[in-house]
Design a protein around this motif. Structure first.
Motif, PDB file in Angstrom:
ATOM      1  N   GLY B 128       0.805  -1.215   0.000  1.00 26.82           N
ATOM      2  CA  GLY B 128       0.000   0.000   0.000  1.00 26.82           C
ATOM      3  C   GLY B 128       0.838   1.265   0.000  1.00 26.82           C
ATOM      4  O   GLY B 128       0.479   2.252  -0.622  1.00 26.82           O
ATOM      5  N   LEU B 129       1.978   1.244   0.695  1.00 26.67           N
ATOM      6  CA  LEU B 129       2.700   2.497   0.930  1.00 26.67           C
ATOM      7  C   LEU B 129       3.766   2.815  -0.118  1.00 26.67           C
ATOM      8  O   LEU B 129       4.320   3.910  -0.107  1.00 26.67           O
ATOM      9  CB  LEU B 129       3.365   2.472   2.312  1.00 26.67           C
ATOM     10  CG  LEU B 129       2.395   2.480   3.506  1.00 26.67           C
ATOM     11  CD1 LEU B 129       3.174   2.455   4.814  1.00 26.67           C
ATOM     12  CD2 LEU B 129       1.482   3.691   3.473  1.00 26.67           C
ATOM     13  N   LEU B 130       4.076   1.883  -0.993  1.00 31.26           N
ATOM     14  CA  LEU B 130       5.062   2.181  -2.032  1.00 31.26           C
ATOM     15  C   LEU B 130       4.517   3.277  -2.949  1.00 31.26           C
ATOM     16  O   LEU B 130       3.336   3.279  -3.282  1.00 31.26           O
ATOM     17  CB  LEU B 130       5.356   0.909  -2.842  1.00 31.26           C
ATOM     18  CG  LEU B 130       6.637   0.929  -3.664  1.00 31.26           C
ATOM     19  CD1 LEU B 130       7.837   0.828  -2.759  1.00 31.26           C
ATOM     20  CD2 LEU B 130       6.660  -0.206  -4.677  1.00 31.26           C
ATOM     21  N   ALA B 145      12.713   2.003   1.940  1.00 32.65           N
ATOM     22  CA  ALA B 145      13.746   1.576   2.884  1.00 32.65           C
ATOM     23  C   ALA B 145      13.094   0.688   3.940  1.00 32.65           C
ATOM     24  O   ALA B 145      12.959   1.074   5.093  1.00 32.65           O
ATOM     25  CB  ALA B 145      14.406   2.785   3.527  1.00 32.65           C
ATOM     26  N   PRO B 146      12.671  -0.520   3.543  1.00 31.03           N
ATOM     27  CA  PRO B 146      11.959  -1.376   4.491  1.00 31.03           C
ATOM     28  C   PRO B 146      12.900  -2.029   5.497  1.00 31.03           C
ATOM     29  O   PRO B 146      14.104  -2.125   5.242  1.00 31.03           O
ATOM     30  CB  PRO B 146      11.325  -2.439   3.588  1.00 31.03           C
ATOM     31  CG  PRO B 146      12.237  -2.518   2.410  1.00 31.03           C
ATOM     32  CD  PRO B 146      12.826  -1.158   2.218  1.00 31.03           C
ATOM     33  N   ASP B 147      12.361  -2.455   6.625  1.00 34.75           N
ATOM     34  CA  ASP B 147      13.166  -3.150   7.633  1.00 34.75           C
ATOM     35  C   ASP B 147      13.611  -4.519   7.133  1.00 34.75           C
ATOM     36  O   ASP B 147      14.686  -4.985   7.457  1.00 34.75           O
ATOM     37  CB  ASP B 147      12.348  -3.345   8.922  1.00 34.75           C
ATOM     38  CG  ASP B 147      12.095  -2.025   9.622  1.00 34.75           C
ATOM     39  OD1 ASP B 147      12.830  -1.066   9.328  1.00 34.75           O
ATOM     40  OD2 ASP B 147      11.167  -1.954  10.448  1.00 34.75           O
ATOM     41  N   TYR B 148      12.758  -5.178   6.362  1.00 33.19           N
ATOM     42  CA  TYR B 148      13.054  -6.537   5.917  1.00 33.19           C
ATOM     43  C   TYR B 148      13.282  -6.565   4.412  1.00 33.19           C
ATOM     44  O   TYR B 148      12.864  -5.670   3.685  1.00 33.19           O
ATOM     45  CB  TYR B 148      11.905  -7.478   6.312  1.00 33.19           C
ATOM     46  CG  TYR B 148      11.645  -7.454   7.789  1.00 33.19           C
ATOM     47  CD1 TYR B 148      12.652  -7.824   8.674  1.00 33.19           C
ATOM     48  CD2 TYR B 148      10.432  -7.020   8.312  1.00 33.19           C
ATOM     49  CE1 TYR B 148      12.442  -7.784  10.042  1.00 33.19           C
ATOM     50  CE2 TYR B 148      10.218  -6.986   9.682  1.00 33.19           C
ATOM     51  CZ  TYR B 148      11.218  -7.361  10.541  1.00 33.19           C
ATOM     52  OH  TYR B 148      11.021  -7.309  11.882  1.00 33.19           O
ATOM     53  N   ASN B 149      13.912  -7.633   3.977  1.00 36.70           N
ATOM     54  CA  ASN B 149      14.295  -7.712   2.564  1.00 36.70           C
ATOM     55  C   ASN B 149      13.138  -8.249   1.725  1.00 36.70           C
ATOM     56  O   ASN B 149      13.117  -9.408   1.332  1.00 36.70           O
ATOM     57  CB  ASN B 149      15.517  -8.621   2.434  1.00 36.70           C
ATOM     58  CG  ASN B 149      16.148  -8.485   1.072  1.00 36.70           C
ATOM     59  OD1 ASN B 149      15.708  -7.680   0.253  1.00 36.70           O
ATOM     60  ND2 ASN B 149      17.161  -9.288   0.814  1.00 36.70           N
ATOM     61  N   TRP B 236       7.312   7.566   6.318  1.00 35.67           N
ATOM     62  CA  TRP B 236       6.886   8.841   5.756  1.00 35.67           C
ATOM     63  C   TRP B 236       7.853   9.414   4.734  1.00 35.67           C
ATOM     64  O   TRP B 236       7.477  10.169   3.865  1.00 35.67           O
ATOM     65  CB  TRP B 236       6.659   9.879   6.879  1.00 35.67           C
ATOM     66  CG  TRP B 236       5.448   9.580   7.701  1.00 35.67           C
ATOM     67  CD1 TRP B 236       4.744   8.407   7.705  1.00 35.67           C
ATOM     68  CD2 TRP B 236       4.801  10.452   8.629  1.00 35.67           C
ATOM     69  NE1 TRP B 236       3.702   8.504   8.601  1.00 35.67           N
ATOM     70  CE2 TRP B 236       3.711   9.736   9.182  1.00 35.67           C
ATOM     71  CE3 TRP B 236       5.036  11.756   9.062  1.00 35.67           C
ATOM     72  CZ2 TRP B 236       2.863  10.294  10.134  1.00 35.67           C
ATOM     73  CZ3 TRP B 236       4.190  12.304  10.008  1.00 35.67           C
ATOM     74  CH2 TRP B 236       3.121  11.582  10.536  1.00 35.67           C
ATOM     75  N   LYS B 237       9.139   9.057   4.883  1.00 31.60           N
ATOM     76  CA  LYS B 237      10.177   9.685   4.057  1.00 31.60           C
ATOM     77  C   LYS B 237       9.863   9.592   2.558  1.00 31.60           C
ATOM     78  O   LYS B 237      10.134  10.512   1.805  1.00 31.60           O
ATOM     79  CB  LYS B 237      11.517   9.015   4.346  1.00 31.60           C
ATOM     80  CG  LYS B 237      12.667   9.711   3.703  1.00 31.60           C
ATOM     81  CD  LYS B 237      13.995   9.149   4.167  1.00 31.60           C
ATOM     82  CE  LYS B 237      15.106   9.788   3.351  1.00 31.60           C
ATOM     83  NZ  LYS B 237      16.335   8.991   3.431  1.00 31.60           N
ATOM     84  N   TYR B 238       9.289   8.470   2.139  1.00 30.85           N
ATOM     85  CA  TYR B 238       9.041   8.307   0.708  1.00 30.85           C
ATOM     86  C   TYR B 238       7.569   8.462   0.339  1.00 30.85           C
ATOM     87  O   TYR B 238       7.146   8.073  -0.744  1.00 30.85           O
ATOM     88  CB  TYR B 238       9.572   6.942   0.242  1.00 30.85           C
ATOM     89  CG  TYR B 238      11.053   6.826   0.438  1.00 30.85           C
ATOM     90  CD1 TYR B 238      11.935   7.543  -0.379  1.00 30.85           C
ATOM     91  CD2 TYR B 238      11.584   6.056   1.460  1.00 30.85           C
ATOM     92  CE1 TYR B 238      13.292   7.472  -0.184  1.00 30.85           C
ATOM     93  CE2 TYR B 238      12.956   5.974   1.660  1.00 30.85           C
ATOM     94  CZ  TYR B 238      13.806   6.691   0.840  1.00 30.85           C
ATOM     95  OH  TYR B 238      15.155   6.638   1.031  1.00 30.85           O
ATOM     96  N   LEU B 239       6.760   8.989   1.263  1.00 31.38           N
ATOM     97  CA  LEU B 239       5.339   9.195   0.969  1.00 31.38           C
ATOM     98  C   LEU B 239       5.114  10.597   0.413  1.00 31.38           C
ATOM     99  O   LEU B 239       5.438  11.590   1.072  1.00 31.38           O
ATOM    100  CB  LEU B 239       4.499   9.011   2.235  1.00 31.38           C
ATOM    101  CG  LEU B 239       4.346   7.575   2.748  1.00 31.38           C
ATOM    102  CD1 LEU B 239       3.544   7.568   4.034  1.00 31.38           C
ATOM    103  CD2 LEU B 239       3.698   6.691   1.705  1.00 31.38           C
ATOM    104  N   VAL B 240       4.554  10.657  -0.779  1.00 32.56           N
ATOM    105  CA  VAL B 240       4.303  11.937  -1.428  1.00 32.56           C
ATOM    106  C   VAL B 240       3.463  12.857  -0.531  1.00 32.56           C
ATOM    107  O   VAL B 240       3.727  14.049  -0.400  1.00 32.56           O
ATOM    108  CB  VAL B 240       3.562  11.701  -2.762  1.00 32.56           C
ATOM    109  CG1 VAL B 240       3.126  13.010  -3.377  1.00 32.56           C
ATOM    110  CG2 VAL B 240       4.430  10.906  -3.712  1.00 32.56           C
TER     111      VAL B 240
END
Lengths: 420, 245
Positions: B128-130, B145-149, B236-240
């Motif tokens: 949803g957040l990408l 920049a997710p916590d998991y791969n 939030w960093k990559y949320l428009v």
């Protein structure tokens, strides 16, 4: 007016529509098109009021010929009016979808000219998205009461979910606050949709190519606190809608005063706690095997403000408890305050391996704050056994208040789109 | 208690587990750790065999699809120091099948299921957040920049959703990237990343989304706490819609 200004007006006018669910439909992306749907539903963002955003929720137009007292778009409300063209809606939907802002489109509208004219314009948007643009994402269409059944059928073929708003919980309130809307014009399309959905399900069992009709089902919404109905009336109405009309969801929306009208109550703030309790009771109806008559009665027609409806029921029925965790069946476990569907499933799964102890309950992640007064594990109780309900009541209230002092829990509802 | 070591790779881990399940009479009494090559390290090193690792996963998938899914999600977390728990979990899964997920009173099962759930939850969240941004050449780019791969299953998901589109996803933390074009996925690493030029209408569409995001909230119901608990600030960093906050 440019698209930007229109979007501001027409999303602001749509925000009182509660439904934002994007679940319940499984649609593959067309090979040269855009979008599919995910059966669990996906939230894409959360707005400043904490509600999830999964669909582009807009009105096609806010230029209404009706004058419903509670509505921000009522014809006598002096506000700026705007209407999208079909093209504009399609462009925004696709632009947003391609950037993964949304799961799809939620399209509603004020009544322009006539119900048929409005519904036809809305269906045209959905049709163009599906056929011209090969759009496979989620579409939720509002049905305008009073439009022809042909248009309702067409809407169901293009949309994943369709909904008719019941608006107010009784015919009398509808007449007083929305004199141009009639109960039959609301209930007839609901019944028609219910029939079409079940027909399509039967046909699709015979042939997988048979067209889907609103695969994510139908829902409705009513305003809470703008009219005098009590919670018992509301719950019985919902129960009827779930049983007779086969609805997926009934949404409740706490009345937010948007226009001044002497037919409406004056409230200091929207009745959010009441709305929250109604949703809890609604969950009891749908997932916990309760009936409206068990939750409330003519003598006690209001939901308890200080306890959730299941705890309130448990305090009224001491004869049902304690429940033995290691023996009780699923339905009985579900009646224990604090044990939900997930916890009950986990308890049953864990019992296959060993008897469950108090520590075991914590390990499998069951919250014992409320449950501990109502259960035993292999005959052992956590609290003093056989406490009178009045005492349990006091202790529960104390533990709630202590927490309230520390963290002031939000009374606001989360709209869990996943279960819709 | 027997102790075994492996080379620290995912293949090494799975092939070690496969070997132990084959050779040890009671795998739940065995320890497995990553080899550190320290002076007094004890234990027998099991060699890495990719085919053995793969066959273990497929056998588990056949026998207990849910448990295999949990194993897959757990591997996304790239958690160190939980090899013994994983070994015991897989051993129990071959004994009890998919019912193993209910065995939460067992410490190994609980630890593995817990981590797998966290990774699965982040994968669902990123679906949803990408946020994609349109580039000048018509392709779309998303940074995260997710916590998991989670880039593999995430790319798989978007390949079914945005089929007709040419897109990239870039994991800023791990410097890995994936590209979807003409029906195929390509994974790779990026050493030096320069942001390409955006298409002309990109800023306009972003402004529309920001406006929508603002007006869709009901002012009388403002609730920033609820918003943050549903959508943690680390995303939030990559949320428009959350730029400049």
């Amino acid at each position: 007016m440019d698209t930007f200004a229109k979007l501001q007006i027409l999303s602001g006018a749509a925000r009182y529509d509660v439904s934002c669910a994007s679940s319940g439909s499984k649609r593959e992306a067309p090979s040269c098109g855009t979008g599919n749907t995910s059966s669990s539903g996906i939230c894409h963002s959360w707005a400043d009021d904490g509600r999830c955003i999964s669909l582009l929720k807009i009105l096609l137009s806010n230029d209404c010929i009706y004058d419903c007292a509670y509505c921000v778009n009522r014809s006598t409300n002096p506000m700026e009016r705007a209407s999208f063209t079909a093209r504009e809606v399609i462009e925004i939907t696709l632009d947003f979808y391609r950037r993964n802002y949304i799961e799809g489109l939620f399209l509603s509208s004020a009544v322009m000219q006539s119900p048929d004219y409005t519904m036809e314009s809305m269906v045209r948007v959905a049709e163009a998205l599906r056929t011209e643009e090969q759009f496979g994402g989620y579409i939720h269409l509002k049905i305008i009461p009073g439009c022809s059944s042909e248009l309702v059928r067409k809407a169901g073929l293009y949309a994943d979910r369709i909904s008719v708003n019941i608006e107010l919980p009784s015919q009398a309130s509808l007449q007083r606050l929305a004199p141009q809307k009639h109960k039959n014009a609301i209930l007839e399309p609901m019944a028609l949709i219910g029939r079409e959905i079940s027909t399509s399900l039967v046909e699709r069992k015979v042939s997988r190519r048979a067209p889907q009709f609103a695969p994510a089902g139908q829902s409705t919404q009513m305003i809470i606190g703008a009219s005098p109905e009590n919670d018992f009336q509301i719950l019985r109405l919902s129960q009827g809608l779930y049983k007779k009309m086969n609805l997926k969801r009934v949404y409740y929306s706490a009345y937010v005063p948007v226009t001044a009208d002497n037919r409406l109550p004056v409230l200091a703030s929207p009745p959010l706690l009441r709305e929250h309790r109604l949703y809890q009771a609604d969950w009891l109806l749908r997932f916990y095997g309760f009936s409206a008559e068990e939750i409330l009665s003519e003598d006690a027609p209001h939901l308890d403000e200080s306890f959730d409806p299941k705890t309130a029921w448990a305090l009224r029925h001491p004869e049902f408890f304690p429940v033995e965790i290691n023996r009780a069946d699923f339905a009985t476990l579900l009646r224990v305050p604090g044990i939900g569907v997930l916890s009950a499933k986990r308890i049953i799964a864990a019992r296959r391996f060993s008897l469950i102890t108090y520590e075991g309950m914590k390990k499998i992640g069951v919250v014992l704050k409320r449950a501990k007064y109502f259960i035993t594990c292999s005959g052992r109780s956590f609290e003093k056994p056989d406490q009178p309900p009045a005492l349990i009541r006091q202790q529960l209230l104390l533990s709630e208040n202590r927490e309230a002092l520390v963290s002031a829990p939000s009374k606001q509802l989360v709209l869990p789109g996943f279960f819709a | 208690m027997n102790q075994y070591l492996y080379d620290g790779t995912a293949d090494g881990l799975l092939s070690a587990i496969a070997w132990i399940l084959e050779e040890e009479p009671d795998p739940e009494k065995v320890m497995l750790r990553e080899r550190m090559d320290t002076l007094f390290e004890e234990g027998f090193t099991i060699g890495t065999d990719a085919t053995l690792a793969e066959s273990l996963f497929f056998r588990l998938k056949q026998f207990a699809p849910d448990a295999a899914h949990t194993l897959y999600s757990f591997m996304l977390a790239e958690k160190e120091g939980m090899e013994t728990s994983l070994l015991h979990y897989v051993s129990l899964a071959f004994k009890h099948g998919d019912q193993v997920k209910g065995y939460l009173t067992h410490p190994a099962v609980r630890d593995i299921v817990y981590i797998a759930k966290k990774a699965g939850r982040e994968l669902h969240r990123m679906k949803g957040l990408l946020r994609f941004e349109k580039l000048r050449d018509g392709a779309y780019l998303a940074k995260m920049a997710p916590d998991y791969n989670i880039i593999h299953p995430l790319a798989d998901y978007f390949s079914r959703r945005l089929r007709a589109q040419h897109w990239f996803i870039y994991d800023v933390k791990r410097r890995t990237a994936v590209r979807w074009n003409n029906g195929s996925l390509q994974f790779g690493t990026i050493e030096q990343f320069t942001t390409p030029a955006f298409s002309e209408d990109e800023k306009k569409v972003q402004a529309l989304w920001q406006a929508f995001f603002k007006t869709i909230a009901i002012p009388e119901r403002k609730n920033p706490r609820l918003q943050k608990s549903n959508m943690p600030m680390k995303y939030w960093k990559y949320l428009v819609e959350k730029q400049g906050e």
